[in-house]
Write an enzyme that holds these catalytic residues in place. Structure first.
Site, PDB file in Angstrom:
ATOM      1  N   ASP A   1       0.817  -1.207   0.000  1.00  0.00           N
ATOM      2  CA  ASP A   1       0.000   0.000   0.000  1.00  0.00           C
ATOM      3  C   ASP A   1       0.856   1.265   0.000  1.00  0.00           C
ATOM      4  O   ASP A   1       2.054   1.229   0.262  1.00  0.00           O
ATOM      5  CB  ASP A   1      -0.893   0.037   1.244  1.00  0.00           C
TER       6      ASP A   1
ATOM      7  N   LYS B   1      -3.416   3.289  -2.287  1.00  0.00           N
ATOM      8  CA  LYS B   1      -4.590   4.158  -2.353  1.00  0.00           C
ATOM      9  C   LYS B   1      -4.413   5.276  -1.344  1.00  0.00           C
ATOM     10  O   LYS B   1      -4.147   5.041  -0.180  1.00  0.00           O
ATOM     11  CB  LYS B   1      -5.873   3.386  -2.031  1.00  0.00           C
TER      12      LYS B   1
ATOM     13  N   MET C   1      -7.905  10.410   8.451  1.00  0.00           N
ATOM     14  CA  MET C   1      -8.455  10.784   7.144  1.00  0.00           C
ATOM     15  C   MET C   1      -9.437  11.956   7.272  1.00  0.00           C
ATOM     16  O   MET C   1     -10.482  11.978   6.644  1.00  0.00           O
ATOM     17  CB  MET C   1      -9.130   9.572   6.483  1.00  0.00           C
TER      18      MET C   1
END
Length: 263
Positions: free
Chosen positions: A41, A63, A176
């Protein structure tokens, strides 16, 4: 490359930790050392790839917010196809695979295809990143519990759990959430938390780590002035005031007030 067709398909979901390559577990390193292929990742440190055998292909499937190299569905399919083609897949994921990492979805997909899966938990940025900045998520007399929330939901909106968390006395950790910082500030101000301490830690545990401390009512200004961005851990609560920079700021403010009162 060894004859992979004879190898039994197997997937290891490996937590890479918060960023510093030294914070991966020994079990994670052993999984990489025995891998026939590594799927990694964006938040997994590239330095960890050195543990994989020379013959094992490394495939980036990273991502990040707004920058998806592959869809989750495509990643799931790739895990299955690689396990069948190569044998042991080390699926290297940032933090812990089960915490906002969609690891369980990948596990279910592999198992539904008849492929055995081993979970290797990782150190999560949720607690590790604040800890490395001397911020405990719980502290006697300050915080008895903590919430961990994603700032942005699947639909792209702010999580409703932030509204609930803001009303509690718990430490609130938001991942996030940088693209929603103005909304987050508004939520906390709305419930009377304007003066609550905040710490925002970008690239936690890494050499390019950046930290900003403020109160809720200064969050947006601080982010803009200090150019803070993703990936970052947002910590809101009284424990954020334990950060050395916040302590120094409080001392400075106290001296300024004392000087003003003495005039």
């Amino acid at each position: 490359m060894p004859n992979a067709e004879k190898k039994k398909p197997h997937v290891s979901l490996v937590g890479a930790g918060p960023g510093d390559p030294d914070l991966i577990t020994l079990k994670g390193i052993r999984a990489l050392e025995s891998a026939d292929v590594v799927l990694y990742d964006a938040l997994a440190n590239d330095a960890l790839l050195k543990y994989a055998p020379a013959h094992a292909p490394r495939m980036y499937v990273g991502k990040r917010a707004g920058k998806h190299n592959m869809s989750q569905e495509d990643i799931n399919k790739l895990i299955v196809s690689c396990a069948r083609q190569y044998g042991h897949v080390a699926r290297l994921k940032g933090g812990d695979p089960y915490i906002f990492g969609r690891g369980h979805e990948e596990q279910m997909c592999a198992e539904q295809a008849g492929i055995a899966v081993t979970l290797v938990p990782g150190i999560s940025s949720i607690n590790a990143v604040p800890a490395l900045q001397s911020i405990p998520l719980t502290r006697r007399g300050l915080s008895e519990s903590f919430w961990v929330i994603t700032g942005t939901t699947r639909s792209g909106t702010i999580s409703q759990d932030i509204i609930l968390a803001a009303q509690s006395s718990a430490t609130v950790v938001i991942l996030m959430g940088m693209s929603r910082i103005a909304e987050i500030q508004e939520v906390f101000e709305r419930v009377g938390k304007s003066e609550t301490p905040v710490a925002i830690i970008q690239n936690g545990s890494m050499s390019d780590e950046k930290v900003g401390v403020s109160n809720v009512n200064e969050m947006c200004r601080m982010v803009n002035e200090q150019q803070l961005g993703s990936p970052a851990v947002i910590v809101i609560g009284e424990v954020a005031a334990l950060h050395p920079a916040y302590v120094a700021r409080a001392v400075k403010d106290g001296l300024a007030k004392k000087t003003t009162h003495s005039i």
